[in-house]
Each structure stands twice: as C-alpha cells, then as structure tokens.
Motif scaffolding. Structure first.
Motif, short mmCIF file in Angstrom:
data_model
loop_
_atom_site.label_atom_id
_atom_site.label_comp_id
_atom_site.label_asym_id
_atom_site.label_seq_id
_atom_site.Cartn_x
_atom_site.Cartn_y
_atom_site.Cartn_z
N ASP A 81 0.81 -1.22 0.00
CA ASP A 81 0.00 0.00 0.00
C ASP A 81 0.85 1.27 0.00
O ASP A 81 0.37 2.34 -0.39
CB ASP A 81 -0.93 0.02 1.21
N MET A 82 2.10 1.17 0.41
CA MET A 82 2.95 2.35 0.52
C MET A 82 3.39 2.88 -0.85
O MET A 82 3.98 3.96 -0.94
CB MET A 82 4.17 2.04 1.38
N ARG A 83 3.09 2.15 -1.92
CA ARG A 83 3.45 2.60 -3.27
C ARG A 83 2.52 3.69 -3.79
O ARG A 83 2.85 4.39 -4.74
CB ARG A 83 3.39 1.42 -4.25
N PHE A 84 1.32 3.81 -3.19
CA PHE A 84 0.27 4.63 -3.79
C PHE A 84 0.08 5.97 -3.09
O PHE A 84 0.02 6.05 -1.86
CB PHE A 84 -1.05 3.85 -3.77
N THR A 85 -0.07 7.01 -3.91
CA THR A 85 -0.31 8.34 -3.37
C THR A 85 -1.71 8.45 -2.77
O THR A 85 -1.91 9.11 -1.75
CB THR A 85 -0.17 9.40 -4.49
N GLN A 86 -2.68 7.82 -3.45
CA GLN A 86 -4.07 7.84 -2.99
C GLN A 86 -4.70 6.47 -3.14
O GLN A 86 -4.16 5.59 -3.83
CB GLN A 86 -4.91 8.84 -3.81
N PHE A 87 -5.86 6.32 -2.50
CA PHE A 87 -6.70 5.16 -2.73
C PHE A 87 -8.06 5.62 -3.24
O PHE A 87 -8.66 6.55 -2.69
CB PHE A 87 -6.87 4.33 -1.45
N ALA A 88 -8.50 4.98 -4.32
CA ALA A 88 -9.81 5.26 -4.89
C ALA A 88 -10.78 4.20 -4.41
O ALA A 88 -10.47 3.00 -4.41
CB ALA A 88 -9.75 5.27 -6.41
N THR A 89 -11.96 4.64 -4.00
CA THR A 89 -12.96 3.74 -3.44
C THR A 89 -14.31 3.99 -4.10
O THR A 89 -14.69 5.15 -4.33
CB THR A 89 -13.10 3.97 -1.92
N VAL A 90 -15.00 2.92 -4.41
CA VAL A 90 -16.39 2.99 -4.86
C VAL A 90 -17.22 2.23 -3.83
O VAL A 90 -16.96 1.07 -3.55
CB VAL A 90 -16.58 2.35 -6.25
N ALA A 91 -18.19 2.92 -3.23
CA ALA A 91 -18.96 2.31 -2.15
C ALA A 91 -20.45 2.61 -2.33
O ALA A 91 -20.83 3.70 -2.78
CB ALA A 91 -18.49 2.83 -0.79
N ARG A 92 -21.26 1.63 -1.95
CA ARG A 92 -22.71 1.75 -2.08
C ARG A 92 -23.35 1.64 -0.70
O ARG A 92 -22.99 0.74 0.08
CB ARG A 92 -23.24 0.64 -2.99
N PRO A 93 -24.27 2.54 -0.37
CA PRO A 93 -24.92 2.43 0.95
C PRO A 93 -25.63 1.09 1.09
O PRO A 93 -26.39 0.68 0.22
CB PRO A 93 -25.92 3.59 0.95
N ALA A 94 -25.38 0.42 2.21
CA ALA A 94 -26.01 -0.87 2.45
C ALA A 94 -27.12 -0.78 3.48
O ALA A 94 -27.93 -1.69 3.60
CB ALA A 94 -24.96 -1.89 2.91
N ARG A 95 -27.14 0.31 4.24
CA ARG A 95 -28.22 0.51 5.20
C ARG A 95 -28.37 2.00 5.48
O ARG A 95 -27.48 2.78 5.17
CB ARG A 95 -27.93 -0.23 6.52
N VAL A 96 -29.49 2.38 6.02
CA VAL A 96 -29.74 3.77 6.32
C VAL A 96 -28.88 4.20 7.49
O VAL A 96 -28.80 3.51 8.52
CB VAL A 96 -31.22 4.02 6.64
N THR A 97 -28.20 5.34 7.35
CA THR A 97 -27.39 5.88 8.43
C THR A 97 -27.80 7.32 8.69
O THR A 97 -28.50 7.93 7.90
CB THR A 97 -25.88 5.84 8.09
N THR A 98 -27.38 7.86 9.79
CA THR A 98 -27.67 9.26 10.13
C THR A 98 -26.35 9.94 10.44
O THR A 98 -25.35 9.28 10.73
CB THR A 98 -28.59 9.35 11.35
N PRO A 99 -26.34 11.28 10.42
CA PRO A 99 -25.08 11.98 10.71
C PRO A 99 -24.51 11.65 12.07
O PRO A 99 -23.34 11.86 12.32
CB PRO A 99 -25.50 13.46 10.62
N GLY A 100 -25.32 11.14 12.99
CA GLY A 100 -24.82 10.83 14.32
C GLY A 100 -24.19 9.47 14.43
O GLY A 100 -23.70 9.07 15.50
N THR A 101 -24.17 8.69 13.33
CA THR A 101 -23.59 7.36 13.35
C THR A 101 -22.13 7.43 13.78
O THR A 101 -21.37 8.24 13.29
CB THR A 101 -23.68 6.71 11.97
N GLN A 102 -21.74 6.55 14.68
CA GLN A 102 -20.35 6.50 15.11
C GLN A 102 -19.58 5.54 14.22
O GLN A 102 -20.04 4.45 13.93
CB GLN A 102 -20.25 6.05 16.58
N ALA A 103 -18.41 5.95 13.81
CA ALA A 103 -17.58 5.09 12.98
C ALA A 103 -16.14 5.21 13.43
O ALA A 103 -15.75 6.19 14.04
CB ALA A 103 -17.68 5.50 11.50
N ALA A 104 -15.37 4.18 13.10
CA ALA A 104 -13.94 4.22 13.44
C ALA A 104 -13.31 5.39 12.74
O ALA A 104 -13.54 5.64 11.57
CB ALA A 104 -13.29 2.91 13.00
N ARG A 105 -12.46 6.17 13.45
CA ARG A 105 -11.90 7.39 12.91
C ARG A 105 -10.38 7.36 12.92
O ARG A 105 -9.77 6.72 13.75
CB ARG A 105 -12.41 8.60 13.68
#
Length: 231
Positions: A205-229
């Motif tokens: 992974d250290m070879r790359f300047t950035q990582f590109a991600t494509v993600a699709r919502p799998a469930r309804v979330t709200t702005p208050g959702t806690q996630a690993a940071r």
C-alpha cells in the motif's frame, strides 16, 4: 472545509483527475462532485456522456469557473449545503481528495445516501498517509513538513490509510465495491522492495499516493452514526 482554500494557486483547481474517471459507473446519468474546483473533472464526465453534473465548491473564484462547465454549482461547505441537495437524484457522488479537508467527513458520508438513486454510489480519492516518501521522511528524517499540496497539504484536517478508509465506509454502513491504489510511485527504492519482500507484501500500500474507493450504501445511516476514525 478549511478557510485557507482561497490561498491556493489557480492551477490547483484545474486538475481533471483522469485516473478517477474509470471509477465512476459508465451508466451514471447524473453526478455530483463535492469540491468540484474549477469543474475540470465534471467537464470530463460530461464529455464521457454523463447528462447532468452538479458541483459544490467552497472557493468562490473556482466555483465561478466551474459554473461555466457544469449544470449547477453550489458555493460553500458541503456540510452547510447538504439540505439543498435533492433526494434520490444522483447516480454517483464524487469526492476527489476532499474528505480529508472536512471537519467531519463521517457525518457528510452518513448524510449522502439520501441523495443517491437506488444503486447509486459514492466515489472517492483519498490521500494515503502511509505513502513511502511521506513515511520515510517521518521515520528516518524525523520530518513532518506541511506543503501547498499533496499528502501533507497544510489544509488537510484528517489523515487516512487504506485500512482506515475501509473502516470509515464500513462503519457507516457502506458496501465497498472497489478499493484500489492510484498514482503509484514510478520506481521503488531497493530498500523498500527488500523490506516488502521480507514482509510478504505487507508494504504494498505504501506505493500509492491515494486510494480510490467505490462504495454503495447498504443501510440507512444518520449523521450521528459513530464510525472508526483516523488512520
């Protein structure tokens, strides 16, 4: 986003990010680019066949240039303009090196699914703080020097690795469809290649300047959702 954005040189806002275009679904007909700068990437999407492209840009001068290229441009911080976005409208929402500039990217990503059509996706490019030159400077040279652009851009508020990018999306209920390194180092020092071989590829992974991600919502979330940071 940070208040220093207006101090960037003009060329900072004209990067078309051609390497990210393949990550936007070919079938997308309406797209939103958050942090659209002067609209070069959105114009490339339109040239590829995306019928309608919106942008959001915090820097007024760049937004003015983008308005001549895109169908609609909102000026301001995405966190403050979210409520103005239509429901279930965009097939793709793109963040090209933007999430790391936000005070709370988790809250923004949690709110975006409301704007996506069924099957719509979020596409992001996020700088990789484990990039070999950056980590070498930190560990060997004891240097962590902020710059005008790049991984240590002085306007970055958040720093990510490939693992923490995945954790951010998954913690917010997204299904990751693609996650790939982009803008790799053209050549690799022998010491890196040797260490990576001894560690059985754990430094790939250290070879790359950035990582590109494509993600699709799998469930309804709200702005208050806690996630690993963090990284």
């Amino acid at each position: 986003m940070t208040s220093d954005s207006d101090q960037k040189p003009d060329h900072y806002y004209e990067n078309a990010r051609a390497e990210v275009l393949p990550f936007v679904p070919a079938a997308a007909t309406r797209a939103l680019e958050v942090g659209c700068a002067a609209g070069a990437f959105g114009a490339a999407l339109k040239a590829r066949g995306v019928a309608e492209v919106w942008g959001i840009e915090v820097t007024q001068a760049a937004a003015s240039r983008a308005s001549g290229r895109l169908d609609r441009v909102l000026v301001g911080d995405i966190s403050l303009r979210l409520e103005e976005l239509p429901d279930a409208y965009f097939d793709a929402v793109v963040f090209n090196d933007v999430l790391e500039h936000l005070v709370d990217p988790w809250a923004v990503l949690a709110a975006i699914p409301r704007c996506l059509t069924p099957g719509g996706v979020v596409v992001s490019s996020i700088p990789n703080v484990r990039f070999y030159p950056t980590l070498y400077d930190l560990v060997v040279r004891k240097a962590w020097e902020y710059e005008e652009s790049g991984i240590l851009d002085r306007t970055h508020l958040r720093f990510f690795t490939t693992r923490s990018i995945r954790r951010m999306y998954e913690g917010l209920g997204y299904e990751i469809l693609r996650h790939e390194g982009i803008n790799a180092l053209p050549s690799l020092p022998r010491r890196y290649r040797l260490a990576n071989s001894l560690l059985r590829g754990r430094l790939d992974d250290m070879r790359f300047t950035q990582f590109a991600t494509v993600a699709r919502p799998a469930r309804v979330t709200t702005p208050g959702t806690q996630a690993a940071r963090g990284a």
